[in-house]
Design an enzyme around this catalytic site. Structure first.
Site, PDB file in Angstrom:
ATOM      1  N   THR A 132       0.824  -1.213   0.000  1.00 52.45           N
ATOM      2  CA  THR A 132       0.000   0.000   0.000  1.00 52.45           C
ATOM      3  C   THR A 132       0.858   1.262   0.000  1.00 52.45           C
ATOM      4  O   THR A 132       2.003   1.241   0.464  1.00 52.45           O
ATOM      5  CB  THR A 132      -0.893  -0.007   1.259  1.00 52.45           C
ATOM      6  OG1 THR A 132      -1.525   1.255   1.397  1.00 52.45           O
ATOM      7  CG2 THR A 132      -0.091  -0.283   2.523  1.00 52.45           C
ATOM      8  N   ASP A 133       0.265   2.361  -0.465  1.00 49.68           N
ATOM      9  CA  ASP A 133       0.977   3.643  -0.397  1.00 49.68           C
ATOM     10  C   ASP A 133       1.070   4.163   1.041  1.00 49.68           C
ATOM     11  O   ASP A 133       1.844   5.070   1.334  1.00 49.68           O
ATOM     12  CB  ASP A 133       0.311   4.697  -1.303  1.00 49.68           C
ATOM     13  CG  ASP A 133      -1.140   4.977  -0.963  1.00 49.68           C
ATOM     14  OD1 ASP A 133      -1.682   4.364  -0.030  1.00 49.68           O
ATOM     15  OD2 ASP A 133      -1.749   5.838  -1.653  1.00 49.68           O
ATOM     16  N   GLU A 134       0.280   3.568   1.959  1.00 54.03           N
ATOM     17  CA  GLU A 134       0.261   4.089   3.337  1.00 54.03           C
ATOM     18  C   GLU A 134       1.601   3.898   4.049  1.00 54.03           C
ATOM     19  O   GLU A 134       1.856   4.557   5.055  1.00 54.03           O
ATOM     20  CB  GLU A 134      -0.862   3.428   4.144  1.00 54.03           C
ATOM     21  CG  GLU A 134      -2.226   3.707   3.553  1.00 54.03           C
ATOM     22  CD  GLU A 134      -3.393   3.510   4.510  1.00 54.03           C
ATOM     23  OE1 GLU A 134      -3.158   3.336   5.712  1.00 54.03           O
ATOM     24  OE2 GLU A 134      -4.532   3.537   4.037  1.00 54.03           O
ATOM     25  N   TYR A 180      -1.868  -0.563  10.998  1.00 57.66           N
ATOM     26  CA  TYR A 180      -2.010  -1.224   9.692  1.00 57.66           C
ATOM     27  C   TYR A 180      -0.799  -0.943   8.819  1.00 57.66           C
ATOM     28  O   TYR A 180      -0.150  -1.868   8.308  1.00 57.66           O
ATOM     29  CB  TYR A 180      -3.298  -0.759   8.989  1.00 57.66           C
ATOM     30  CG  TYR A 180      -3.321  -1.074   7.500  1.00 57.66           C
ATOM     31  CD1 TYR A 180      -3.416  -2.383   7.050  1.00 57.66           C
ATOM     32  CD2 TYR A 180      -3.216  -0.048   6.549  1.00 57.66           C
ATOM     33  CE1 TYR A 180      -3.418  -2.676   5.688  1.00 57.66           C
ATOM     34  CE2 TYR A 180      -3.226  -0.333   5.188  1.00 57.66           C
ATOM     35  CZ  TYR A 180      -3.323  -1.641   4.758  1.00 57.66           C
ATOM     36  OH  TYR A 180      -3.315  -1.933   3.411  1.00 57.66           O
ATOM     37  N   LYS A 184       2.171  -3.424   7.320  1.00 54.52           N
ATOM     38  CA  LYS A 184       2.445  -3.609   5.891  1.00 54.52           C
ATOM     39  C   LYS A 184       3.903  -3.247   5.584  1.00 54.52           C
ATOM     40  O   LYS A 184       4.566  -3.924   4.801  1.00 54.52           O
ATOM     41  CB  LYS A 184       1.496  -2.755   5.044  1.00 54.52           C
ATOM     42  CG  LYS A 184       0.048  -3.192   5.056  1.00 54.52           C
ATOM     43  CD  LYS A 184      -0.203  -4.565   4.434  1.00 54.52           C
ATOM     44  CE  LYS A 184       0.004  -4.609   2.944  1.00 54.52           C
ATOM     45  NZ  LYS A 184      -0.413  -5.927   2.370  1.00 54.52           N
TER      46      LYS A 184
HETATM   47  P1  NAD Z   1      -9.786  -7.278   2.034  1.00 51.83           P
HETATM   48  O1  NAD Z   1      -9.815  -7.005   3.496  1.00 51.83           O
HETATM   49  O2  NAD Z   1     -10.985  -6.975   1.208  1.00 51.83           O
HETATM   50  O3  NAD Z   1      -9.430  -8.823   1.791  1.00 51.83           O
HETATM   51  C1  NAD Z   1      -8.421  -9.480   2.507  1.00 51.83           C
HETATM   52  C2  NAD Z   1      -8.551 -10.976   2.249  1.00 51.83           C
HETATM   53  O4  NAD Z   1      -7.493 -11.639   2.978  1.00 51.83           O
HETATM   54  C3  NAD Z   1      -9.878 -11.584   2.729  1.00 51.83           C
HETATM   55  O5  NAD Z   1     -10.401 -12.450   1.763  1.00 51.83           O
HETATM   56  C4  NAD Z   1      -9.483 -12.341   3.989  1.00 51.83           C
HETATM   57  O6  NAD Z   1     -10.317 -13.474   4.241  1.00 51.83           O
HETATM   58  C5  NAD Z   1      -8.053 -12.745   3.660  1.00 51.83           C
HETATM   59  N1  NAD Z   1      -7.258 -12.993   4.878  1.00 51.83           N
HETATM   60  C6  NAD Z   1      -7.135 -12.174   5.958  1.00 51.83           C
HETATM   61  N2  NAD Z   1      -6.363 -12.747   6.881  1.00 51.83           N
HETATM   62  C7  NAD Z   1      -5.975 -13.946   6.382  1.00 51.83           C
HETATM   63  C8  NAD Z   1      -5.151 -14.997   6.868  1.00 51.83           C
HETATM   64  N3  NAD Z   1      -4.595 -14.953   8.089  1.00 51.83           N
HETATM   65  N4  NAD Z   1      -4.939 -16.066   6.077  1.00 51.83           N
HETATM   66  C9  NAD Z   1      -5.509 -16.147   4.843  1.00 51.83           C
HETATM   67  N5  NAD Z   1      -6.322 -15.190   4.339  1.00 51.83           N
HETATM   68  C10 NAD Z   1      -6.544 -14.097   5.106  1.00 51.83           C
HETATM   69  O7  NAD Z   1      -8.513  -6.511   1.488  1.00 51.83           O
HETATM   70  P2  NAD Z   1      -8.277  -5.734   0.105  1.00 51.83           P
HETATM   71  O8  NAD Z   1      -8.774  -4.351   0.245  1.00 51.83           O
HETATM   72  O9  NAD Z   1      -8.730  -6.570  -1.005  1.00 51.83           O
HETATM   73  O10 NAD Z   1      -6.681  -5.656   0.092  1.00 51.83           O
HETATM   74  C11 NAD Z   1      -5.920  -6.735  -0.438  1.00 51.83           C
HETATM   75  C12 NAD Z   1      -4.443  -6.395  -0.316  1.00 51.83           C
HETATM   76  O11 NAD Z   1      -4.160  -5.202  -1.035  1.00 51.83           O
HETATM   77  C13 NAD Z   1      -3.977  -6.156   1.122  1.00 51.83           C
HETATM   78  O12 NAD Z   1      -2.691  -6.708   1.244  1.00 51.83           O
HETATM   79  C14 NAD Z   1      -3.937  -4.637   1.238  1.00 51.83           C
HETATM   80  O13 NAD Z   1      -2.962  -4.244   2.185  1.00 51.83           O
HETATM   81  C15 NAD Z   1      -3.539  -4.247  -0.179  1.00 51.83           C
HETATM   82  N6  NAD Z   1      -3.994  -2.921  -0.614  1.00 51.83           N
HETATM   83  C16 NAD Z   1      -5.316  -2.570  -0.504  1.00 51.83           C
HETATM   84  C17 NAD Z   1      -5.733  -1.333  -1.008  1.00 51.83           C
HETATM   85  C18 NAD Z   1      -7.180  -0.906  -0.933  1.00 51.83           C
HETATM   86  O14 NAD Z   1      -7.478   0.240  -1.268  1.00 51.83           O
HETATM   87  N7  NAD Z   1      -8.113  -1.745  -0.549  1.00 51.83           N
HETATM   88  C19 NAD Z   1      -4.799  -0.452  -1.590  1.00 51.83           C
HETATM   89  C20 NAD Z   1      -3.455  -0.858  -1.662  1.00 51.83           C
HETATM   90  C21 NAD Z   1      -3.067  -2.097  -1.188  1.00 51.83           C
HETATM   91  O1  DAU Z   2      -4.182   3.964   0.502  1.00 47.88           O
HETATM   92  C1  DAU Z   2      -4.400   2.605   0.393  1.00 47.88           C
HETATM   93  C2  DAU Z   2      -5.249   2.118   1.556  1.00 47.88           C
HETATM   94  O2  DAU Z   2      -6.581   2.575   1.303  1.00 47.88           O
HETATM   95  C3  DAU Z   2      -5.232   0.605   1.722  1.00 47.88           C
HETATM   96  O3  DAU Z   2      -3.925   0.197   2.049  1.00 47.88           O
HETATM   97  C4  DAU Z   2      -6.199   0.167   2.828  1.00 47.88           C
HETATM   98  O4  DAU Z   2      -6.237  -1.237   2.910  1.00 47.88           O
HETATM   99  C5  DAU Z   2      -7.575   0.696   2.479  1.00 47.88           C
HETATM  100  O5  DAU Z   2      -8.484   0.371   3.507  1.00 47.88           O
HETATM  101  C6  DAU Z   2      -7.541   2.214   2.263  1.00 47.88           C
HETATM  102  O6  DAU Z   2      -7.277   2.897   3.519  1.00 47.88           O
HETATM  103  P1  DAU Z   2      -8.059   4.226   3.944  1.00 47.88           P
HETATM  104  O7  DAU Z   2      -7.987   4.363   5.401  1.00 47.88           O
HETATM  105  O8  DAU Z   2      -7.617   5.380   3.108  1.00 47.88           O
HETATM  106  O9  DAU Z   2      -9.563   3.822   3.448  1.00 47.88           O
HETATM  107  P2  DAU Z   2     -10.987   4.061   4.128  1.00 47.88           P
HETATM  108  O10 DAU Z   2     -12.005   3.685   3.096  1.00 47.88           O
HETATM  109  O11 DAU Z   2     -11.079   3.446   5.476  1.00 47.88           O
HETATM  110  O12 DAU Z   2     -11.032   5.644   4.319  1.00 47.88           O
HETATM  111  C7  DAU Z   2     -10.895   6.538   3.231  1.00 47.88           C
HETATM  112  C8  DAU Z   2     -10.894   7.956   3.812  1.00 47.88           C
HETATM  113  O13 DAU Z   2     -12.210   8.242   4.323  1.00 47.88           O
HETATM  114  C9  DAU Z   2      -9.951   8.142   4.971  1.00 47.88           C
HETATM  115  O14 DAU Z   2      -9.401   9.448   4.933  1.00 47.88           O
HETATM  116  C10 DAU Z   2     -10.846   8.009   6.214  1.00 47.88           C
HETATM  117  C11 DAU Z   2     -12.173   8.537   5.719  1.00 47.88           C
HETATM  118  N1  DAU Z   2     -13.381   7.916   6.329  1.00 47.88           N
HETATM  119  C12 DAU Z   2     -13.478   6.562   6.311  1.00 47.88           C
HETATM  120  C13 DAU Z   2     -14.587   5.920   6.837  1.00 47.88           C
HETATM  121  C14 DAU Z   2     -14.699   4.412   6.841  1.00 47.88           C
HETATM  122  C15 DAU Z   2     -14.393   8.711   6.858  1.00 47.88           C
HETATM  123  O15 DAU Z   2     -14.304   9.954   6.854  1.00 47.88           O
HETATM  124  N2  DAU Z   2     -15.481   8.089   7.402  1.00 47.88           N
HETATM  125  C16 DAU Z   2     -15.621   6.720   7.424  1.00 47.88           C
HETATM  126  O16 DAU Z   2     -16.644   6.219   7.943  1.00 47.88           O
END
Ligand code: NAD
Ligand code: DAU
Length: 374
Positions: A132-134, A180, A184
């Site tokens: 992730t970019d975080e 988180y 990562k």
């Molecule tokens: P998600 O939470 O939707 O899915 C995570 C999946 O991992 C689920 O299916 C869960 O069952 C599985 N999992 C969790 N713990 C596990 C374990 N111990 N063993 C096996 N499986 C397990 O997540 P996502 O949003 O699809 O993100 C996927 C990946 O991409 C993550 O590594 C996250 O850090 C990365 N990522 C997400 C975003 C985003 O915006 N969502 C952006 C950048 C990177």
């Molecule tokens: O940047 C990549 C990341 O983006 C991934 O690595 C994470 O897995 C993914 O969950 C996401 O993280 P964020 O914290 O940015 O996503 P989230 O959807 O939780 O929140 C987006 C923005 O909105 C953040 O600034 C927090 C804000 N927010 C979120 C929720 C859930 C609110 O203001 N209210 C809310 O209820």
């Protein structure tokens, strides 16, 4: 060339799009989806590919060393695309241990299992870690002179607006703030260490915020779409000034495909769409889009917006520079935000049963029952 590819976290949001792309695009590959099915894993995300002859599912915890090694042996895995993780920042603030366990120890368990199975025969092998970019921390929010934020409530005014002078580059120093992102970052370091120490072919990519179908409704976009539909409050953290850089999930999956096949081993690639939005502006777009698609008066649900206590340590701005990936591997995002957000809202409104199944907890009960009886 036939390949046996292990995709971890394939029942989650991004993972399900990656599994679908690989299963349909590469009929000669065997795609093994390894997922623990935590609260975030949902096999309904993969209904359309679960019968494909080249698809296998293994319910497994990535922290279970014996079980993971057995899966490497069973399928003679030669490529790993590792997405399984605990992914929600708010949960990590409440329960950091689970994040350290899954994201750090789980990644290490996979690395060690791959190392043992491949036993130094690295040719044709790849461990690709999705991050992730975080991990880069937070950027400052400044408005360069002459650039106004997109106060319009439609997404159509979105030519690229930068809310600050700086971006995250592949060379940006890691500076994670939440449990988180710290977990990562640690997993990224372990992946690189396995390359540097043992010579394992590895790759890491760092992507910005994804949006699109099948995202668990704890995350901003699906949560708010569902709340607007049901006229429930929209809890905007702080003043809604924080900026996120949004990428359509299928574009991320396409980038993963390109990088898995053509990325340079040991490299890092940033993935993002140059698409920055202040949370409050994005929320206004969501309100207008949902209202319009439901035949309500556009903007009539704006008063659902409720400012609530900020997320502790809330990173102000993320903005990723993905020009290395565009320049070196020719990938670029296919969707304009206007189109992507329209498709996304329509998908959640058309798939209310998927959403209701999750919000009622029905699907978790179903899997618990199914696996208890095995
Ligand atoms: P998600 O939470 O939707 O899915 C995570 C999946 O991992 C689920 O299916 C869960 O069952 C599985 N999992 C969790 N713990 C596990 C374990 N111990 N063993 C096996 N499986 C397990 O997540 P996502 O949003 O699809 O993100 C996927 C990946 O991409 C993550 O590594 C996250 O850090 C990365 N990522 C997400 C975003 C985003 O915006 N969502 C952006 C950048 C990177
Ligand atoms: O940047 C990549 C990341 O983006 C991934 O690595 C994470 O897995 C993914 O969950 C996401 O993280 P964020 O914290 O940015 O996503 P989230 O959807 O939780 O929140 C987006 C923005 O909105 C953040 O600034 C927090 C804000 N927010 C979120 C929720 C859930 C609110 O203001 N209210 C809310 O209820």
């Amino acid at each position: 060339m036939s390949r046996n590819i292990l995709i971890t976290g394939g029942a989650g949001f991004i993972g399900s799009h990656v599994v679908r792309l690989f299963v349909t695009k590469y009929p000669d590959y065997r795609i093994v989806n390894l997922d623990k099915l935590t609260y975030a894993g949902n096999l309904a995300n993969l209904k359309d590919v679960e019968q494909a002859p080249n698809y296998r599912f293994e319910r497994c915890d990535i922290c279970d060393y014996d079980a993971v090694r057995a899966i490497f042996r069973k399928y003679d895995i030669d490529g790993v695309i590792h997405l399984a993780a605990e992914s929600h920042v708010d949960r990590s603030i409440k329960d950091p241990f689970t994040f350290a366990r899954t994201n750090v120890m789980g990644t290490l368990t996979l690395l060690q299992s791959a190392r043992e199975h491949w036993n130094g025969a690295w040719d044709g092998k790849l461990f690709y870690h999705i991050s992730t970019d975080e991990v880069y921390g937070a950027l400052e929010l400044t408005h360069p002179e002459g650039i106004e934020p997109p106060f319009s409530t439609t997404a159509s005014s979105t030519e690229h607006l930068a809310y600050g002078a700086d971006f995250f580059y592949e060379t940006t120093k890691y500076n994670p703030h939440s449990p988180y992102s710290a977990s990562k970052a640690s997993s990224d370091h372990f992946v690189r260490a396995y390359h540097d120490t043992y010579g394992m072919p590895t790759l890491v990519t760092n992507c910005s915020n994804n949006y699109g179908p099948y995202q668990f409704p704890e995350k901003l976009i699906p949560l708010f779409i569902n709340n607007i539909r049901h006229r429930k409050p929209l809890p905007v953290y702080g003043r809604g000034e924080n900026v996120r850089d949004w990428l359509y999930v299928e574009d991320h999956a396409r980038a993963i495909d390109v990088i898995f096949h053509r990325g340079k081993v040991a490299e890092t690639y940033n993935i993002g769409g140059f698409n920055e939005w202040k949370n409050i502006d994005l929320v206004r777009v969501l309100v207008c889009t949902v209202d319009r698609l439901l035949g309500r008066k556009e903007g009539e649900d704006m008063d659902l917006i409720t400012y609530v206590t900020d997320r502790p340590g809330h990173d102000m701005r993320y903005a990723i520079d993905s020009s290395k990936l565009q320049r070196e591997l020719g990938w670029e995002p296919s969707l304009q935000f206007e189109e992507g957000i329209g498709k996304t809202v329509r998908w959640y409104l058309d798939n209310q049963a998927w959403m209701d199944n999750i919000t009622s907890g029905e699907y978790e009960r179903y899997y618990e029952e199914m696996y208890r009886n095995r």
